[in-house]
Enzyme design. Structure first.
Site, PDB file in Angstrom:
ATOM      1  N   CYS A 179       0.438  -1.279   0.376  1.00 56.52           N
ATOM      2  CA  CYS A 179      -0.155   0.225  -0.334  1.00 56.52           C
ATOM      3  C   CYS A 179       0.552   1.143  -0.398  1.00 56.52           C
ATOM      4  CB  CYS A 179      -1.202   0.507   0.946  1.00 56.52           C
ATOM      5  SG  CYS A 179      -1.110  -1.640   1.922  1.00 56.52           S
ATOM      6  N   HIS A 228      -9.412   3.942  -1.254  1.00 57.69           N
ATOM      7  CA  HIS A 228      -7.859   4.000  -1.752  1.00 57.69           C
ATOM      8  C   HIS A 228      -7.769   3.044  -1.715  1.00 57.69           C
ATOM      9  CE1 HIS A 228      -4.617   2.478   0.560  1.00 57.69           C
ATOM     10  NE2 HIS A 228      -4.741   1.323   1.721  1.00 57.69           N
TER      11      HIS A 228
END
Ligand SMILES: [Zn+2]
Lengths: 385, 130
Positions: free
Chosen positions: A83, A333
């Site tokens: 991420c 996200h």
């Protein structure tokens, strides 16, 4: 080392963008970023992407994105740190320009997450954890952050309401961001009573699954005026740190050492103290993550971050504004794009272009982008040149 | 699951074998080639004790597809006497009786059923102390 500036930024409204392909998501953001500049030749591209392979079955991302951006013979590389891929791509681009190897670098981030089922996304995201010693035994990402949340709540006496204050604040901010995926107000009560995902974390503690891309253009600061009419944003500090891949091997489950080390190094490089920072974008993949990160960055003492969030200290008009964009929670996200989008939000804030979510007198900003359960962290510090 | 991949981890999943650094004594589960603490490269193989202390836990309601049939299930981090830490499911007890700091026992169990062929995958789980 040369000074490096951000001279153009671009993204799109994020969400479940079924009509937009992996490649066109990226190209759209890249064209938006280029549109803010007079750049006619890119020297190199760095593209943050966690898992083109698992989400859309596409690797060799540097080549496909350069091709579809209408570029031939251009150097282009995909950068991956789960991420934190976007933050790592920004750091790679920064190093390239600072070193003098390249003048014009396009830093992008992209993830197309909704072509797979929920199970497929859970599987792809879990590859950021230890496959054989966490995932094999049943760990999921919400599960790992839930282990941190319980440890934190029991050690410091943090309450359910305090945890909920984070997503509530981020949704309030996202309501002011036209590009946010979820533009809706939520209440502490709604978070507290939302569906359980991994006890004590509920669905409204968790960032969503998102399609999206982000891109920005870097150049040597001395060329910035010539290449863009926008105020140049100078990158003062850039640092990355890793930690153990498995959460269980960490020194402490209630702090994030990779965040501490990367932020200390980036601030030192910038010649700044954490209290010089006027606005920050952090990696709130889960409510507990924003709380622990706000402590590990040094804004609050250990165990005080939850209370500070509940007291409004991290709101846009608070002492330490965190995630004015709405954060991962409300803005969305798309993992590989997140780190780049954080730098874009800080750019808007420092230019004074953040509209209704503008932090007053924002001169110095910081981004913190995290990989996995804290196995990597990338921090950048920037200011108006 | 690929048989070679499964086989490589069997000493840990079946026998709880760990590596103890000969220079500084740090215990690694699974064993490693180089010590994070002292950079030592010589290790002694030890077997972890069967009990340990629960450091944190969660109850997972949205699992990966191979764990759907047992959902919700508890998952925790255990620290053994040797200082090794591991992540495993907590079974044979109601979730509301699980408490941080409690002692639990490591037992050899079936961990997942792999895909449609139903190849069984084994490993360790945590159970109440008898
Ligand atoms: Zn050692």
């Amino acid at each position: 080392m040369r000074d490096v500036a951000i001279i153009g930024v671009g993204l799109q409204k994020w969400g479940e963008l079924w009509e937009k392909s992996f490649r066109n998501l990226f190209v759209e953001a890249a064209l938006n970023a280029l549109g803010e500049t007079k750049v006619d030749k890119i020297d190199h591209m760095y593209i943050g992407c966690m898992s083109g392979g698992l989400f859309v079955g596409q690797e060799h991302i540097g080549s496909i994105m350069a091709d579809y951006l209408g570029q031939r013979y251009l150097g282009a590389t995909r950068v991956e740190s789960a991420c934190a891929s976007g933050g790592a791509a920004l750091r790679a681009g920064f190093i390239d320009v600072a070193s003098g190897m390249s003048d014009i670098v396009l830093v992008g981030g992209v993830e197309k997450m909704t072509d797979v089922s929920g199970d497929g996304a859970t599987y792809a995201l879990a590859t950021a954890a230890d496959q054989e010693y966490e995932v094999y035994n049943g760990a999921t990402f919400p599960g790992l952050y839930a282990l941190m949340a319980r440890a934190y709540m029991e050690k410091f006496g943090a309450t359910r309401d305090q945890l909920s204050a984070v997503p509530v604040k981020n949704h309030d901010n996202g309501l002011l961001n036209p590009n946010a995926q979820y533009q809706m107000k939520i209440s502490v009560n709604e978070v507290n009573n939302s569906v359980m995902v991994a006890d004590p974390l509920r669905i409204l503690d968790c960032s969503p699954i998102t399609d999206g891309a982000a891109a920005l253009i870097l150049c040597p600061l001395e060329m910035a005026k010539k290449l863009s009419d926008k105020p140049a944003i100078k990158i003062l500090g850039s640092a990355m740190a890793t930690d153990t891949i498995a959460l269980h091997d960490r020194r402490d489950f209630t702090s994030l050492d990779a965040v501490k080390v990367s932020s200390m190094a980036a601030l030192k490089m910038a010649g700044k103290n954490v209290h010089d920072i006027n606005v920050t974008e952090v990696h709130d993949c889960f409510s507990i993550a924003e709380i622990i990160v706000s402590e590990s960055l040094g804004f609050f003492a250990c165990g005080k971050g939850a209370e500070a969030a509940a007291n409004g200290e991290t709101r846009i008009d608070g002492k330490f504004p965190i995630n004015p964009s709405g954060g991962l929670k409300s803005k969305g996200h798309p993992v590989g794009a997140t780190g780049v989008a954080q730098a874009i939000e800080i750019t808007y804030q420092l230019r004074g272009e953040a509209g209704k979510r503008q932090v007053k007198n924002a001169k110095v900003g910081m981004t913190q982008n995290m990989g996995g359960s804290g196995g990597s962290s990338v921090v950048h510090v920037m200011e108006v040149a | 699951m690929n048989p070679a991949r499964y086989h490589r981890e069997m000493a840990q999943r079946y026998r709880m074998e760990a590596g103890k650094c000969k220079k500084c004594g740090h215990v690694y589960f699974p064993p490693r080639l180089i010590c994070r603490e002292c950079q030592g490269r010589e290790f002694e193989t030890i077997v972890l004790s069967e009990r340990g202390k629960l450091l944190s836990f969660t109850v997972i309601h949205t699992p990966a597809s191979q764990f759907k049939d047992i959902s919700p299930y508890a998952l925790g981090i255990l620290e053994t006497k040797e200082g090794a830490k591991l992540t495993a499911q907590i079974v044979d007890m109601p979730a509301d009786q699980i408490k941080t700091g409690m002692e639990l026992q490591i037992e050899f169990r079936r961990v997942q059923t792999d895909g449609h062929e139903g190849v069984l995958a084994y490993g360790y789980k945590l159970v109440p102390v008898m």
